[in-house]
Scaffold this active site. Structure first.
Site, PDB file in Angstrom:
ATOM      1  N   LEU A 126       1.450 -79.072  95.250  1.00 18.68           N
ATOM      2  CA  LEU A 126       1.490 -77.743  95.645  1.00 18.68           C
ATOM      3  C   LEU A 126       2.594 -76.844  95.836  1.00 18.68           C
ATOM      4  O   LEU A 126       3.360 -77.532  96.279  1.00 18.68           O
ATOM      5  CB  LEU A 126       0.443 -77.882  96.850  1.00 18.68           C
ATOM      6  N   HIS A 127       2.558 -75.554  95.656  1.00 15.56           N
ATOM      7  CA  HIS A 127       3.749 -74.606  95.784  1.00 15.56           C
ATOM      8  C   HIS A 127       2.919 -73.314  96.373  1.00 15.56           C
ATOM      9  O   HIS A 127       1.779 -73.241  96.545  1.00 15.56           O
ATOM     10  CB  HIS A 127       4.399 -74.572  94.663  1.00 15.56           C
ATOM     11  N   GLY A 170       2.365 -70.490  94.874  1.00 16.00           N
ATOM     12  CA  GLY A 170       1.377 -70.158  94.161  1.00 16.00           C
ATOM     13  C   GLY A 170      -0.116 -70.651  94.701  1.00 16.00           C
ATOM     14  O   GLY A 170      -1.053 -69.649  94.827  1.00 16.00           O
ATOM     15  N   HIS A 171      -0.150 -71.679  94.714  1.00 18.93           N
ATOM     16  CA  HIS A 171      -1.594 -72.287  95.430  1.00 18.93           C
ATOM     17  C   HIS A 171      -1.785 -71.982  96.603  1.00 18.93           C
ATOM     18  O   HIS A 171      -3.125 -71.245  97.032  1.00 18.93           O
ATOM     19  CB  HIS A 171      -1.273 -73.912  95.463  1.00 18.93           C
ATOM     20  N   GLN A 189      -8.125 -82.714  80.160  1.00 23.37           N
ATOM     21  CA  GLN A 189      -7.403 -81.393  79.610  1.00 23.37           C
ATOM     22  C   GLN A 189      -5.933 -81.525  79.132  1.00 23.37           C
ATOM     23  O   GLN A 189      -5.217 -80.738  78.757  1.00 23.37           O
ATOM     24  CB  GLN A 189      -7.384 -80.355  80.688  1.00 23.37           C
ATOM     25  N   GLY A 194      -5.517 -68.473  89.516  1.00 18.40           N
ATOM     26  CA  GLY A 194      -4.167 -67.702  89.229  1.00 18.40           C
ATOM     27  C   GLY A 194      -4.380 -66.927  88.266  1.00 18.40           C
ATOM     28  O   GLY A 194      -4.584 -67.562  87.108  1.00 18.40           O
TER      29      GLY A 194
HETATM   30  P1  AMP Z   1      -2.569 -75.790  88.688  1.00 17.49           P
HETATM   31  O1  AMP Z   1      -2.630 -77.033  89.882  1.00 17.49           O
HETATM   32  O2  AMP Z   1      -1.275 -75.659  88.092  1.00 17.49           O
HETATM   33  O3  AMP Z   1      -3.580 -76.415  87.716  1.00 17.49           O
HETATM   34  O4  AMP Z   1      -2.945 -74.501  89.250  1.00 17.49           O
HETATM   35  C1  AMP Z   1      -4.113 -74.462  90.260  1.00 17.49           C
HETATM   36  C2  AMP Z   1      -4.603 -72.942  90.314  1.00 17.49           C
HETATM   37  O5  AMP Z   1      -3.394 -72.132  91.009  1.00 17.49           O
HETATM   38  C3  AMP Z   1      -4.728 -72.283  88.888  1.00 17.49           C
HETATM   39  O6  AMP Z   1      -5.532 -71.419  89.244  1.00 17.49           O
HETATM   40  C4  AMP Z   1      -3.407 -71.690  88.753  1.00 17.49           C
HETATM   41  O7  AMP Z   1      -3.668 -70.586  87.959  1.00 17.49           O
HETATM   42  C5  AMP Z   1      -3.025 -70.988  90.007  1.00 17.49           C
HETATM   43  N1  AMP Z   1      -1.438 -70.827  90.036  1.00 17.49           N
HETATM   44  C6  AMP Z   1      -0.562 -71.997  89.612  1.00 17.49           C
HETATM   45  N2  AMP Z   1       0.685 -71.288  89.623  1.00 17.49           N
HETATM   46  C7  AMP Z   1       0.495 -70.216  90.142  1.00 17.49           C
HETATM   47  C8  AMP Z   1       1.294 -68.929  90.602  1.00 17.49           C
HETATM   48  N3  AMP Z   1       2.556 -69.109  90.245  1.00 17.49           N
HETATM   49  N4  AMP Z   1       1.033 -67.982  91.096  1.00 17.49           N
HETATM   50  C9  AMP Z   1      -0.408 -67.805  91.243  1.00 17.49           C
HETATM   51  N5  AMP Z   1      -1.293 -68.874  90.993  1.00 17.49           N
HETATM   52  C10 AMP Z   1      -1.010 -70.024  90.630  1.00 17.49           C
END
Ligand code: AMP
Length: 283
Positions: free
Chosen positions: A37-38, A40-41, A65, A152
């Site tokens: 997690l970062h 963005g999450h 996926q 996101g």
């Molecule tokens: P992931 O863990 O990469 O599958 O992402 C989980 C959710 O977080 C997805 O809906 C992504 O689009 C969203 N997400 C990932 N990176 C970002 C970001 N930099 N800004 C906003 N949402 C993000």
């Protein structure tokens, strides 16, 4: 002392955990993630809290996926750090099924999305991807039964696909898109940024800079095809291997030749060494 963050790992335990929310008339929002997690999450979590009294975050690195040649086994995982981050963010529940819980022996149903999922963007380079995402997102939405689910804009084609999927299957959930969170230099936050070497990290923000300047030139009336031709060369000569850079209708993701054809989104994917970056901007 703060209450410990509940982590549930089976579907019956999940149902028991969310049942009191609906019994109390409390709305629930789900943030699906693959962990690592970062910020963005956390932006998704923050938006979730604005919409619903209760927030669940799922952490599941979804094997279906990833293609066999992709990074499933090396995908960054740090569950303990994720739990600390989510406890600090004061979410209500973590849904962390194993692959065996998500796909038990004999599992045989697969969702194959079309429309935006067949726009020849990500799907052209990752043909496994949206079928795997659609299947797991449908399952997550059925399991958690949230009122809202947050995705996101960073994964723009995915957001369009999931929005369509929820509509087509009459899922009783509102899909919410959240703007991309970026580093100060513009690079979109991504768990995969951890793969970048220092030299690659220095080059990486160029992708967003080119997207932004291209969007501006299109807004100012320059022809889309000419703007994209120049941008593709700029990305290529900077050391990226470009998968695609396209201008598409922001909702359908159909190709657009001129600005008047609708709200436009520029979408790009490019490899930098072993890291594949994706990004997109509104025109
Ligand atoms: P992931 O863990 O990469 O599958 O992402 C989980 C959710 O977080 C997805 O809906 C992504 O689009 C969203 N997400 C990932 N990176 C970002 C970001 N930099 N800004 C906003 N949402 C993000």
């Amino acid at each position: 002392m703060a209450k410990p963050l509940p982590v549930v790992r089976t579907v019956p335990a999940l149902r028991r955990a969310v049942e009191p929310y609906s019994a109390a008339g409390q709305r629930l929002a789900l943030v699906p993630t693959m962990g690592a997690l970062h910020r963005g999450h956390l932006a998704l979590v923050a938006q979730a809290k604005r919409r619903a009294r209760r927030v669940a975050v799922s952490i599941f690195v979804n094997p279906t996926q990833f293609a066999p040649n992709e990074d499933f086994s090396s995908y960054p995982r740090d569950f303990r750090s994720d739990l600390r981050i989510l406890a600090d963010a004061k979410v209500d529940l973590v849904w962390a099924p194993s692959a065996a819980v998500m796909y038990p022996e004999g599992f045989a149903t697969h969702i194959e999305p079309a429309g935006a999922a067949k726009a020849e963007l990500e799907d052209k380079f990752r043909p496994h991807f949206f079928g795997g995402v659609a299947t797991v997102v449908t399952k997550l939405l059925m399991q958690v039964a949230p009122d809202f689910a947050l995705f996101g804009q960073k994964d723009y084609q995915q957001l369009r696909m999931v929005t369509q999927l929820a509509k087509d299957l009459d899922l009783p959930v509102t899909i919410v898109g959240v703007p991309t969170v970026r580093e100060k230099d513009g690079l979109a936050l991504s768990s995969r940024n951890a793969y970048l070497t220092a030299a690659e990290r220095a080059v990486a923000p160029l992708l967003y800079r080119v997207l932004k300047s291209s969007a501006k030139r299109i807004r100012q009336g320059e022809p889309i095809a000419a703007v994209l031709d120049v941008a593709r060369v700029e990305i290529d000569v900077s050391g990226f291997t470009l998968d695609y850079l396209e201008a598409r209708h922001a909702l359908t993701l159909a190709p657009v030749a001129a600005r008047k054809e609708g709200p436009i989104r520029l979408l790009a994917a490019a490899k930098l060494g072993r890291t594949r970056l994706i990004d997109n901007v509104a025109v």
